[in-house]
Design an enzyme around this catalytic site. Structure first.
Site, mmCIF file in Angstrom:
data_model
loop_
_atom_site.group_PDB
_atom_site.id
_atom_site.type_symbol
_atom_site.label_atom_id
_atom_site.label_comp_id
_atom_site.label_asym_id
_atom_site.label_seq_id
_atom_site.Cartn_x
_atom_site.Cartn_y
_atom_site.Cartn_z
ATOM 1 N N PRO A 1 1.145 -1.229 -0.431
ATOM 2 C CA PRO A 1 -0.192 -0.367 0.004
ATOM 3 C C PRO A 1 0.569 1.704 -0.483
ATOM 4 O O PRO A 1 1.895 1.186 0.967
ATOM 5 C CB PRO A 1 -0.783 0.189 1.614
ATOM 6 C CG PRO A 1 -1.200 -1.316 0.889
ATOM 7 C CD PRO A 1 0.652 -1.970 1.140
ATOM 8 N N GLU A 2 0.780 2.217 -0.544
ATOM 9 C CA GLU A 2 1.586 3.447 -1.153
ATOM 10 C C GLU A 2 0.399 4.639 -0.402
ATOM 11 O O GLU A 2 -0.505 4.419 0.149
ATOM 12 C CB GLU A 2 1.747 3.274 -3.084
ATOM 13 C CG GLU A 2 2.630 2.267 -2.911
ATOM 14 C CD GLU A 2 2.275 2.940 -4.403
ATOM 15 O OE1 GLU A 2 2.474 3.854 -4.788
ATOM 16 O OE2 GLU A 2 3.390 1.776 -5.396
#
Length: 275
Positions: free
Chosen positions: A2-3
């Site tokens: 996840p960014e």
């Protein structure tokens, strides 16, 4: 992993559900996810209320009354989900916070077990090794500050965007999408960019990240928001994961190369290497 848009989506999703809830109990089902256990006294969470939820780079910070903060890193497959207490946790659930006067509980779930949590005094959070070396937030830059941050540096653009010490929160998906939006080849050395192209990169960073947040992140495999729902931005990706498909701008074929140790997607026509 996840960014920034995915982590921001989780924080915004969970915030209204967790605000002011008081911890009734803590369950640590997989102790190795707790970083620095001798200095992370989870039992001190009991009786405290959640006073805030925020993001820094790719990290989630849960603040509690009395000056205690949980640092959560989802790594590759981690999920932080507000679930009903009547829903039995599965074998990949490693940490649970139960609350007083609430039918829901906060669960940390991680298939590959790379993620971690750490409890620290709130006043010390920014000085921890997880946060102290992070660069500025990409959506907190002004145009001039962004240009000055990159001016005088050397190195390929793709690697620079992935460097969390320079800019915090951008990972492989959004680095590819940003460079496509800016019309810049991922192998371009940042030292060869003048102010005009640096400003174009700045605009692309803001546009891509803000759009991804609006569409609640990208679900390629494991990402879910704070209620367990998939994101929608995967339906709007221009280059990432589209090797061999037609570019939506010029009709050329999207290519994939290996760069900075990561798969890198770009359009050879729209992102010509000019230097």
């Amino acid at each position: 992993m996840p960014e920034l848009p995915e982590v921001e989506t989780i924080v915004r999703c969970l915030r209204p559900h967790l605000s002011r809830l008081q911890v009734r109990s803590v369950r640590l089902l997989f102790p190795p996810i707790l970083r620095d256990p001798a200095r992370s006294p989870l039992e001190k969470l009991i009786g405290r209320r959640i006073s805030g939820l925020r993001r820094r780079g790719k990290l989630i910070l849960v603040d509690f009354s009395g000056g205690l903060t949980l640092i959560v890193h989802l790594k590759m497959t981690g999920q932080l989900i507000f679930s009903g207490q009547n829903e039995p946790p599965d074998k990949h659930t490693h940490f649970i916070l139960c609350f007083r006067k609430s039918p829901g509980e906060l669960r940390f779930r991680d298939v590959r077990k790379f993620g971690f949590i750490r409890a620290v005094p709130t006043a010390e959070a920014e000085r921890t090794r997880e946060l102290c070396l992070l660069g500025p937030e990409p959506l907190g830059f002004g145009r001039n500050a962004f240009v000055e941050c990159l001016r005088g540096r050397r190195g390929r653009l793709k690697g620079l965007l992935l460097n969390q010490r320079i800019i915090a929160g951008i990972g492989n998906i959004y680095a590819d999408e940003i460079l496509y939006e800016a019309g810049l080849h991922p192998r371009t050395d940042v030292s060869h960019l003048g102010r005009r192209r640096l400003e174009r990169l700045y605009a692309a960073v803001s546009k891509v990240l803000e759009e991804a947040i609006v569409f609640k992140g990208t679900t390629v495999r494991d990402f879910r928001d704070g209620l367990g729902l998939e994101g929608l931005f995967q339906n709007r990706l221009r280059v990432y994961g589209r090797e061999g498909e037609a570019c939506r701008r010029c009709g050329g074929r999207i290519r994939r190369i290996r760069l900075s140790g990561r798969s890198t997607h770009f359009c050879p026509r729209c992102q010509r290497r000019r230097v």
